[in-house]
Design a protein around this motif. Structure first.
Motif, mmCIF file in Angstrom:
data_model
loop_
_atom_site.group_PDB
_atom_site.id
_atom_site.type_symbol
_atom_site.label_atom_id
_atom_site.label_comp_id
_atom_site.label_asym_id
_atom_site.label_seq_id
_atom_site.Cartn_x
_atom_site.Cartn_y
_atom_site.Cartn_z
ATOM 1 N N THR A 188 0.843 -1.185 0.000
ATOM 2 C CA THR A 188 0.000 0.000 0.000
ATOM 3 C C THR A 188 0.885 1.245 0.000
ATOM 4 N N GLU B 266 -6.558 1.884 -0.761
ATOM 5 C CA GLU B 266 -5.940 2.473 -1.954
ATOM 6 C C GLU B 266 -4.656 3.204 -1.556
ATOM 7 N N SER B 267 -4.665 3.746 -0.335
ATOM 8 C CA SER B 267 -3.454 4.352 0.221
ATOM 9 C C SER B 267 -3.552 4.242 1.731
ATOM 10 N N GLN C 201 -5.594 -4.639 3.973
ATOM 11 C CA GLN C 201 -4.685 -4.203 2.916
ATOM 12 C C GLN C 201 -5.296 -4.262 1.507
#
Lengths: 81, 741
Positions: free
Chosen positions: B578, B638-639, B634
């Motif tokens: 990530t 997306e971040s 996870q």
């Protein structure tokens, strides 16, 4: 016209990888004279007219603070005609 | 030139020896005499003095560090533990990882470039010694105030030294920290971490056994590097002409080290060594005594065989020299020919300097004269142990009782100005000026590097197995409460690993403190070790080794207690990591973890000249759940970006600036929410379609989550404060170029 010369060398006990590289390259090219090589640097400083004692003192100061690293290097200031 | 031999020492028992100048106490000198049954020769004195120094013997810290063993968790992942050159951890698929962090603080203050460069060189050799190929380095750094003149001398020199050495070795530099605080003026911290990889069967140990096996010194020739202190002895013994002053400075040659790495790896592959040790602090004294004491027999060394760069060196100086890029191996006689052939191929000087004997003593001769005759353990391991006085410093109670207030912004304009001020401050500002001098991508396996939460390196090209490494310390919390500070640093480092999608596996540390002779500093140290040992036990992670650096102080002012904690994690597929940056518009932003608004130790308080009155208390049970939440979640993140130094404000700005995608955020109690550094929090972005999943995960792991906004646009909007990405970027990136050109 006279120039002020500052020569900077690594102190003799300090490792000099550049000098060593030159020393090991010499025999590869057929030069067999060198037992060891140490490499330094040389500054040529021009001033207007002949250098005065005051200018030399200034250069001395610059050599100690900027041109050399006194922790690992020594320098010599001289005049070259 | 009178050689001080064992015979001379026995015949002249009353010769005055400069033990005090070498840093030995009167009782320590007496102990050496008791061990040997006579006065030591000057060579023996040199060996004992340097091996019994704080740096080599851990004499003040040992008594506390044993908690790392006593409280250790049973871990199947740990293949080699504390005591060897570096710990080794199993990461699966028959791969083993070794990693370690060491300090090179004092040399870097004297000569920033070479000090920092040789710091990298030393830790890389430690990793190599375990049988591993070094694959990445990291450098946590601390300096005095960013605008102080001495910082301008130190920072560029140190950064150039790290970059110069690491880049020449072809090792990616994947992370680290840079922190400024006035207590580090005159005492910068230069910690260097290295990671190496090998197969399980390739692990090498520092041991010398098998009578008749040869001791081989290989690598660079020995010169007068780093033997400043021992020159006392030389000048006592000799008066003739030689280089005037022996330098404390060691100069590194990264190309020689690169060749040494490849040479060693080829030697390991051909299975030619029984034991191996690198030459670092205390040089040959350390290598010979440690190899011999880890083996079964004794050792005989012919010191005149050591190849010298400077022929004027005395035997004492040869023993002490810290010339870089040297290794010492134990090789069976039938394999020496192949060993030498490989060294020749790599143009590495290699010399047999002695052999393993069936005795119990380390004998060193110089041209046939016996100058050292000692039991090796007494040099390497049985040094003095101090239980130094400990006293909780008065400042702690004074701070606890003190009232702590900092001004907080309320109106939108004030909030905007506060954010811009925070992200431009040297501790939070963009560090590209530094990290762009390091090669981050050489070798082609770097997946994530600074400024990501942890550095991520691919280990296997087929399976995509990878490892993550992070280093963290919050010295201000450690100052307020060293026990909690250490726990929080470990928790943060684990969180950083998990934030990128890797599972924390093992811990290393570099404990930087002031003088151990100050009971207040010693208390900070003892509390730190207790905190770290407790936290590692509770989190179920083995401590694989570490390093202690004392005497980091200028006059009476000690540095902030700075335990730098490194954590290693494993990720099964690096393609699934990530990243920290918001990758797209239209995502939902969630703040994971609860905040309590405490501003103690925060950057915002620091900017107002305050340190606060109480450190946060680590909730490791929650941190464990948070790590599992991050690992389980996870696939939907997306971040993800950890909230730490600079609070949520810094986290949001960094997430936005990474890919220049804006965000719209609503916060209650906006100033506290933005600037508090309450630990245990992460900012994540997810697709709207993953809402149910994140809510379920939060329930499963009992982690509070708050939807705080959405991504998109060209501005960062926080409640009514609007800041364009351009303004953010300018404030964040201008600081370092302005300070350091």
């Amino acid at each position: 016209m006279a120039k002020i010369i500052v020569e900077v060398m690594l102190k003799p006990e300090i490792l000099d990888p550049q000098g060593q590289a030159v020393a090991s390259a010499l025999p590869r090219l057929g030069f067999t004279f060198a037992k060891s090589v140490r490499q330094g640097k040389r500054f040529e400083i021009e001033v207007t007219g002949d250098p005065t004692p005051a200018q030399l003192a200034e250069v001395e100061k610059a050599a100690e603070t900027l041109l050399s690293n006194p922790v690992i290097e020594t320098y010599v200031v001289k005049i070259e005609k | 030139m009178a050689l001080d031999t064992v015979t001379t020492a026995t015949q002249n028992p009353d010769t005055k020896q400069p033990f005090a100048e070498l840093g030995l106490k009167e009782d320590e000198y007496a102990r050496i005499k008791t061990i040997l049954g006579r006065r030591p020769t000057s060579s023996e004195l040199a060996m004992y003095s340097v091996m019994w120094s704080e740096h080599c013997s851990y004499k003040s810290s040992k008594i506390h560090l044993k908690q790392f063993g006593e409280k250790a968790v049973k871990s199947d992942a740990l293949l080699v533990g504390i005591g060897e050159n570096a710990g080794v951890v199993d990461i699966g698929q028959n791969y083993a990882i070794t990693f370690k962090i060491e300090s090179h603080n004092h040399p870097s203050f004297i000569e920033p470039y070479q000090g920092a460069a040789t710091g990298v060189g030393g830790i890389v050799r430690d990793i190599l010694t375990m049988g591993a190929r070094p694959i990445a380095v990291m450098d946590p750094l601390r300096f005095g105030l960013a605008d102080a003149p001495d910082t301008r001398r130190l920072l560029p020199g140190i950064v150039a030294g790290i970059g110069g050495y690491g880049n020449c070795l072809g090792l990616p530099n994947i992370g680290g920290e840079i922190v400024f605080d006035e207590t580090y003026a005159g005492n910068p911290l230069v910690n260097a971490l290295c990671v190496g990889v090998m197969k399980h069967e390739d692990i090498k140990l520092a041991t010398a056994h098998g009578t008749g096996n040869l001791v081989v010194l290989f690598g660079a020739k020995t010169g007068g590097d780093g033997i400043g202190g021992v020159s006392v002895l030389a000048s006592e013994t000799f008066s003739d002409a030689k280089p005037t002053k022996r330098p404390a400075v060691q100069v590194g040659d990264p190309f020689a080290e690169k060749v040494l790495i490849e040479c060693c790896l080829e030697i390991f592959k051909a299975d030619l060594v029984i034991g191996i040790q690198d030459l670092g602090g205390a040089g040959l004294s350390c290598a010979t005594s440690e190899l011999a004491s880890a083996g079964s027999g004794g050792m005989q060394i012919n010191l005149e065989k050591v190849p010298l760069r400077d022929p004027s060196l005395s035997p004492e100086e040869i023993l002490m020299s810290e010339s870089q890029e040297r290794m010492c191996a134990i090789v069976a006689p039938e394999k020496i020919k192949t060993f030498m052939a490989i060294c020749k191929k790599w143009d590495v000087t290699a010399t047999v300097i002695g052999e393993v004997t069936d005795g119990e003593r380390l004998h060193i001769t110089f041209n046939g004269e016996l100058i050292v005759d000692v039991p090796p353990r007494t040099v390497a391991h049985d040094g003095p142990v101090y239980n130094r006085p400990i006293k909780k410093p008065d400042y702690i109670d004074q701070l606890t009782k003190s009232k702590f207030e900092v001004p907080l912004p309320t109106a939108p304009d004030e909030v905007k100005a506060a954010i811009l001020k925070l992200i431009a401050s040297p501790n939070i500002a963009d560090k590209s000026w530094v990290t762009s001098q390091y090669d981050k991508y050489v070798q082609g396996n770097t997946v994530l590097a600074q400024p990501e939460d942890s550095g991520l390196i691919r280990i296997d090209e087929q399976t995509h197995l990878g490892v993550a490494v992070s280093t963290d310390a919050n010295a201000r919390w450690s100052y307020l409460d060293p026990y909690e500070g250490a726990k929080l640093a470990l928790a943060e480092s684990c969180r950083n690993i998990a934030t990128t999608g890797a599972k924390p596996l093992a811990v290393t540390n570099c404990l930087n403190f002031g003088s151990p002779e100050d009971p207040g500093v010693m208390w900070q140290f003892a509390e730190t070790v207790r905190g770290l040992a407790d936290a590692a036990l509770e989190l179920g992670l083995p401590i694989t080794g570490g390093n202690v650096s004392f005497y980091n102080q200028t006059g009476a002012v000690a540095i902030l207690p700075t335990p730098v904690i490194g954590v290693l994690g494993v990720i099964q597929d690096v393609r699934k990591r990530t990243p920290m940056g918001i990758p797209a518009a239209g995502l939902d932003l969630y703040l994971i973890g609860k905040y309590n608004g405490n501003l103690s130790g925060s950057e915002w308080a620091y900017l107002h000249g305050e340190i606060g009155n109480a450190s946060p208390v680590a909730d490791l049970e929650m941190e464990k759940r948070l790590v599992n939440f991050l690992l389980d979640g996870q696939p939907i993140f997306e971040s993800a970006h950890d909230v730490s130094n600079g609070g949520l404000a810094a986290t949001i700005v960094e997430s936005v600036l990474k890919n220049k995608i804006g965000a719209r955020i609503e916060l209650n109690d906006v100033a506290n929410a933005l600037f508090s550094e309450t630990p245990g929090r992460v900012l994540v972005s997810i697709k709207d379609s993953a809402t149910n999943e994140i809510v379920n995960l939060a329930g499963k792991y009992q982690i509070p989550i708050y939807k705080i906004g959405t991504t998109g646009g060209t501005d960062l909007e926080i409640n009514l404060a609007v800041i364009s990405i351009e303004e953010l970027s300018k404030a964040h990136t201008e600081t370092f170029p302005k300070l350091f050109g």
